[in-house]
Design a protein around this motif. Structure first.
Motif, PDB file in Angstrom:
ATOM      1  N   HIS A 194       0.833  -1.210   0.000  1.00 24.12           N
ATOM      2  CA  HIS A 194       0.000   0.000   0.000  1.00 24.12           C
ATOM      3  C   HIS A 194       0.868   1.260   0.000  1.00 24.12           C
ATOM      4  CE1 HIS A 194      -3.485  -2.586   0.885  1.00 24.12           C
ATOM      5  NE2 HIS A 194      -4.192  -1.570   0.440  1.00 24.12           N
ATOM      6  N   LEU A 195       2.019   1.191   0.631  1.00 20.57           N
ATOM      7  CA  LEU A 195       2.947   2.324   0.582  1.00 20.57           C
ATOM      8  C   LEU A 195       3.413   2.580  -0.856  1.00 20.57           C
ATOM      9  CD1 LEU A 195       5.051   1.568   3.775  1.00 20.57           C
ATOM     10  CD2 LEU A 195       3.830   3.705   3.341  1.00 20.57           C
ATOM     11  N   LEU A 196       3.612   1.519  -1.619  1.00 17.98           N
ATOM     12  CA  LEU A 196       3.978   1.666  -3.025  1.00 17.98           C
ATOM     13  C   LEU A 196       2.897   2.421  -3.788  1.00 17.98           C
ATOM     14  CD1 LEU A 196       5.565   1.027  -5.639  1.00 17.98           C
ATOM     15  CD2 LEU A 196       4.403  -1.199  -5.674  1.00 17.98           C
TER      16      LEU A 196
ATOM     17  N   GLY B 151      -6.549  -1.066  -5.702  1.00 14.59           N
ATOM     18  CA  GLY B 151      -6.805  -0.963  -4.271  1.00 14.59           C
ATOM     19  C   GLY B 151      -5.675  -0.405  -3.432  1.00 14.59           C
ATOM     20  N   ILE B 152      -4.540  -0.070  -4.051  1.00 16.05           N
ATOM     21  CA  ILE B 152      -3.418   0.426  -3.254  1.00 16.05           C
ATOM     22  C   ILE B 152      -3.130   1.908  -3.507  1.00 16.05           C
ATOM     23  CG2 ILE B 152      -2.339  -1.848  -3.180  1.00 16.05           C
ATOM     24  CD1 ILE B 152      -0.320  -0.872  -5.269  1.00 16.05           C
ATOM     25  N   TYR B 153      -3.880   2.539  -4.417  1.00 20.03           N
ATOM     26  CA  TYR B 153      -3.569   3.914  -4.814  1.00 20.03           C
ATOM     27  C   TYR B 153      -4.309   4.966  -3.992  1.00 20.03           C
ATOM     28  CZ  TYR B 153      -1.851   1.323  -8.818  1.00 20.03           C
ATOM     29  OH  TYR B 153      -1.200   0.431  -9.621  1.00 20.03           O
ATOM     30  N   ARG B 154      -5.420   4.592  -3.389  1.00 16.82           N
ATOM     31  CA  ARG B 154      -6.167   5.568  -2.591  1.00 16.82           C
ATOM     32  C   ARG B 154      -5.329   5.972  -1.378  1.00 16.82           C
ATOM     33  NH1 ARG B 154     -12.250   4.229  -1.002  1.00 16.82           N
ATOM     34  NH2 ARG B 154     -12.368   4.519  -3.281  1.00 16.82           N
ATOM     35  N   LEU B 155      -5.171   7.279  -1.211  1.00 16.50           N
ATOM     36  CA  LEU B 155      -4.337   7.766  -0.111  1.00 16.50           C
ATOM     37  C   LEU B 155      -4.928   7.388   1.237  1.00 16.50           C
ATOM     38  CD1 LEU B 155      -3.370  11.337  -1.404  1.00 16.50           C
ATOM     39  CD2 LEU B 155      -2.030   9.231  -1.533  1.00 16.50           C
ATOM     40  N   LYS B 156      -4.082   6.848   2.094  1.00 13.99           N
ATOM     41  CA  LYS B 156      -4.476   6.521   3.459  1.00 13.99           C
ATOM     42  C   LYS B 156      -3.770   7.472   4.405  1.00 13.99           C
ATOM     43  CE  LYS B 156      -5.508   1.603   2.873  1.00 13.99           C
ATOM     44  NZ  LYS B 156      -5.279   0.233   3.426  1.00 13.99           N
ATOM     45  N   ALA B 157      -4.540   8.072   5.289  1.00  8.97           N
ATOM     46  CA  ALA B 157      -4.005   9.127   6.147  1.00  8.97           C
ATOM     47  C   ALA B 157      -2.807   8.661   6.960  1.00  8.97           C
ATOM     48  CB  ALA B 157      -5.104   9.651   7.077  1.00  8.97           C
TER      49      ALA B 157
ATOM     50  N   LEU C 255      -0.676   6.207   6.314  1.00  5.74           N
ATOM     51  CA  LEU C 255       0.492   5.964   5.477  1.00  5.74           C
ATOM     52  C   LEU C 255       1.112   7.270   4.992  1.00  5.74           C
ATOM     53  CD1 LEU C 255      -0.608   2.907   3.293  1.00  5.74           C
ATOM     54  CD2 LEU C 255       0.560   2.933   5.500  1.00  5.74           C
ATOM     55  N   VAL C 256       0.256   8.195   4.567  1.00  7.65           N
ATOM     56  CA  VAL C 256       0.764   9.490   4.115  1.00  7.65           C
ATOM     57  C   VAL C 256       1.477  10.206   5.256  1.00  7.65           C
ATOM     58  CG1 VAL C 256       0.103  11.777   3.262  1.00  7.65           C
ATOM     59  CG2 VAL C 256      -0.975   9.734   2.307  1.00  7.65           C
ATOM     60  N   LYS C 257       0.915  10.118   6.435  1.00 13.20           N
ATOM     61  CA  LYS C 257       1.544  10.747   7.600  1.00 13.20           C
ATOM     62  C   LYS C 257       2.923  10.158   7.864  1.00 13.20           C
ATOM     63  CE  LYS C 257       0.866  11.625  12.540  1.00 13.20           C
ATOM     64  NZ  LYS C 257      -0.021  11.408  13.716  1.00 13.20           N
ATOM     65  N   ASN C 258       3.043   8.828   7.770  1.00 19.49           N
ATOM     66  CA  ASN C 258       4.335   8.183   7.993  1.00 19.49           C
ATOM     67  C   ASN C 258       5.349   8.577   6.920  1.00 19.49           C
ATOM     68  OD1 ASN C 258       3.469   6.858  10.283  1.00 19.49           O
ATOM     69  ND2 ASN C 258       2.859   5.006   9.197  1.00 19.49           N
ATOM     70  N   ILE C 259       4.884   8.613   5.662  1.00 26.27           N
ATOM     71  CA  ILE C 259       5.775   8.983   4.558  1.00 26.27           C
ATOM     72  C   ILE C 259       6.295  10.404   4.756  1.00 26.27           C
ATOM     73  CG2 ILE C 259       5.860   9.520   2.092  1.00 26.27           C
ATOM     74  CD1 ILE C 259       3.900   7.195   1.652  1.00 26.27           C
ATOM     75  N   ILE C 260       5.372  11.322   5.018  1.00 34.81           N
ATOM     76  CA  ILE C 260       5.751  12.731   5.151  1.00 34.81           C
ATOM     77  C   ILE C 260       6.576  12.976   6.410  1.00 34.81           C
ATOM     78  CG2 ILE C 260       4.902  15.100   5.315  1.00 34.81           C
ATOM     79  CD1 ILE C 260       4.553  13.741   2.585  1.00 34.81           C
ATOM     80  N   SER C 261       6.254  12.271   7.503  1.00 36.00           N
ATOM     81  CA  SER C 261       6.982  12.498   8.761  1.00 36.00           C
ATOM     82  C   SER C 261       8.446  12.136   8.616  1.00 36.00           C
ATOM     83  CB  SER C 261       6.350  11.691   9.903  1.00 36.00           C
ATOM     84  OG  SER C 261       6.484  10.308   9.667  1.00 36.00           O
ATOM     85  N   ILE C 262       8.735  11.102   7.812  1.00 33.84           N
ATOM     86  CA  ILE C 262      10.130  10.735   7.560  1.00 33.84           C
ATOM     87  C   ILE C 262      10.695  11.553   6.409  1.00 33.84           C
ATOM     88  CG2 ILE C 262      11.651   8.877   6.774  1.00 33.84           C
ATOM     89  CD1 ILE C 262       9.878   6.924   8.319  1.00 33.84           C
ATOM     90  N   GLY C 263       9.869  11.784   5.384  1.00 32.34           N
ATOM     91  CA  GLY C 263      10.320  12.551   4.232  1.00 32.34           C
ATOM     92  C   GLY C 263      10.535  14.019   4.515  1.00 32.34           C
ATOM     93  N   ILE C 264      10.011  14.505   5.637  1.00 33.01           N
ATOM     94  CA  ILE C 264      10.159  15.935   5.952  1.00 33.01           C
ATOM     95  C   ILE C 264      11.623  16.297   6.161  1.00 33.01           C
ATOM     96  CG2 ILE C 264       9.928  15.699   8.465  1.00 33.01           C
ATOM     97  CD1 ILE C 264       8.401  18.478   6.278  1.00 33.01           C
ATOM     98  N   SER C 265      12.431  15.327   6.614  1.00 36.37           N
ATOM     99  CA  SER C 265      13.845  15.619   6.827  1.00 36.37           C
ATOM    100  C   SER C 265      14.575  15.906   5.518  1.00 36.37           C
ATOM    101  CB  SER C 265      14.507  14.462   7.582  1.00 36.37           C
ATOM    102  OG  SER C 265      15.894  14.661   7.679  1.00 36.37           O
ATOM    103  N   PRO C 266      14.544  14.985   4.517  1.00 42.46           N
ATOM    104  CA  PRO C 266      15.185  15.328   3.248  1.00 42.46           C
ATOM    105  C   PRO C 266      14.502  16.487   2.540  1.00 42.46           C
ATOM    106  CG  PRO C 266      13.971  13.264   3.059  1.00 42.46           C
ATOM    107  CD  PRO C 266      14.030  13.607   4.518  1.00 42.46           C
ATOM    108  N   PHE C 267      13.194  16.658   2.777  1.00 45.89           N
ATOM    109  CA  PHE C 267      12.493  17.801   2.187  1.00 45.89           C
ATOM    110  C   PHE C 267      13.094  19.111   2.695  1.00 45.89           C
ATOM    111  CE2 PHE C 267       9.220  21.090   2.678  1.00 45.89           C
ATOM    112  CZ  PHE C 267       8.801  21.237   1.363  1.00 45.89           C
TER     113      PHE C 267
END
Length: 455
Positions: free
Chosen positions: A95-97, A229-235, A237-249
């Motif tokens: 689902h992260l993919l 079934g894996i493309y709909r954004l899940k809050a 998962l998005v939160k986890n992606i952004i929380s870690i991605g915020i550092s390189p961002f």
């Protein structure tokens, strides 16, 4: 060996062999990408002229800003996937993919639309002059038109590495670089399409590579593959992606801010030629830093997996090896900058004034390279294991806390020389801060490892 076993080897195979296995493809890919950048800019500088190189330098903040949004998704998702694979939660990893694909499409389109509407004002703010604006505009119009492709291409490459396919990620990058070089030679040297031809070569190459990546992820035999079934954004998962991605961002955004200030200060204290000289020095510096980025990319799935699996001794072994490798690379870069600065500058421009300015800039910019590899690896390490606040602090300590004030203050005292000196000074101080932070947390990781062994 099936795909799940490939992921499991991250927690079983000797760490040195793993780091070599994962880092080598990334290093080859990153160094090839840097080689392309040099060939691309050499073509522009030698065929179009010094003004075109100066204009291209103005676009660096754009590229950093675009990379910031791409990293927020790509690095965040790949780190989350590595941790989930370490926990053997394959459904969430899949689902992260899907969420990675959706986020890249949304962010890529939004960035393109906003930047194209306000392109000229943004370029002037980034340090363009009336002379360099036409070159910068021609380049960015094409690059922005393909922005969604660029975001998706880098995002899928990050997921390939996280899912146990570092060689496939390397192949995608090598294909992009090879295709880029051929197309640049055709578009710039043969057809004489100028700086617009160089940008078109980049977009076409990434489009072809992305098509191959998506074909790989469409294979149902893969552990992670694209399906309904894996493309709909899940809050969550998005939160986890952004929380870690915020550092390189934030790292990329701060790089963007720094380059903007550098461009404007170089324009004020040295004119367009000084802006171009900074671009040349930065290009060569990034060649060696790309090796370190490759080492970091190789470390990422290993450190993330073993952190998720609570194998802290393997995690620390990976960190130590990465630091040693990065230091060796940066020492090599420092030696080249000391011994051959004029020859390095001459590759990218034939203008005598610009060669002289760039040679001096190359030497000064890479003065503290022997210790900056350590700082980069330590910063990335904390990002790999989800210690986002620490990674952000270490990144900001160099970019905003140290470098930005130096950019503004030192030129008031020493003029253009002071502006150049701000770069190695910030490198040295940032490495010292990273050493202190790592010493503190090294004790904690040893404690975690001892507790896990007792259990």
């Amino acid at each position: 060996m099936d795909n799940k076993q490939k992921a499991l080897e991250l927690g079983q195979k000797p760490v040195g062999a793993l780091l070599w296995q994962y880092a080598l493809p990334a290093i080859v890919a990153m160094s090839a990408s840097s080689l392309y950048n040099i060939i691309d800019r050499a073509s522009i500088g030698q065929v179009v002229g010094a003004d075109a190189i100066n204009g291209l330098t103005v676009t660096f903040p754009f590229m950093n800003l675009s990379g910031a949004f791409g990293a927020a998704v790509g690095v965040g998702a790949s780190t989350c996937i590595s941790v989930k694979l370490g926990q053997r939660d394959y459904a969430t990893a899949e689902h992260l993919l899907g969420n990675t694909v959706t986020l890249n499409l949304i962010i890529g389109f939004a960035f393109m639309a906003v930047c194209l509407v306000f392109l000229d004002p943004i370029l002037f703010f980034f340090g363009a002059s009336e002379v360099t604006l036409p070159y910068a505009r021609e380049f960015m119009e094409v690059i922005l038109a393909g922005n969604m492709i660029t975001h998706m291409y880098f995002g899928m490459n990050a997921v390939l590495r996280a899912s146990g396919k570092p060689r496939h990620a390397m192949y995608a990058t090598l294909f992009t670089v090879g295709c880029n070089i051929v197309l640049v030679l055709a578009f710039v040297w043969w057809f004489r399409w100028g700086i617009r031809g160089a940008a078109l070569a980049t977009v076409v190459s990434q489009t072809l590579a992305l098509a191959w990546q998506m074909w790989i992820f469409s294979d149902k035999r893969e552990m992670l593959h694209l399906k309904r079934g894996i493309y709909r954004l899940k809050a969550d998962l998005v939160k986890n992606i952004i929380s870690i991605g915020i550092s390189p961002f934030l790292m990329n955004v701060t790089s963007c801010i720094i380059v903007i200030f550098m461009n404007r200060q170089f324009l004020a204290y040295g004119g367009d030629m000084a802006v171009g000289a900074y671009g040349i020095a930065n290009t060569w510096g990034m060649l060696f830093f790309m090796f370190v980025i490759g080492i970091n990319q190789g470390m990422q799935p290993i450190a993330g997996y073993n952190y998720g699996a609570k194998k802290y001794d393997r995690m620390m072994r990976c960190l130590n090896l990465a630091i040693m490798a990065a230091t060796a690379v940066m020492v090599a870069g420092w030696l080249m900058a000391v011994l051959f600065p004029s020859a390095m500058a001459r590759v990218l421009t034939h203008d005598a004034t610009q060669i002289e300015m760039a040679a001096k800039g190359i030497t000064v910019n890479m003065l503290f390279f022997p210790i900056i590899g350590f700082q980069a690896v330590v910063t990335n390490f904390f990002q790999c294991i989800g210690r986002v606040k620490i990674a952000i602090f270490l990144s900001l300590s160099r970019q905003l806390i140290i470098l930005l004030p130096l950019i503004l203050i030192l030129p008031l005292i020493w003029g253009l020389d002071g502006l150049w000196a701000s770069l190695p000074t910030s490198d040295g101080l940032a490495a010292l801060i990273a050493a202190v932070v790592m010493a503190v947390y090294l004790r904690k990781f040893k404690t975690y490892g001892a507790e896990e062994t007792n259990h």
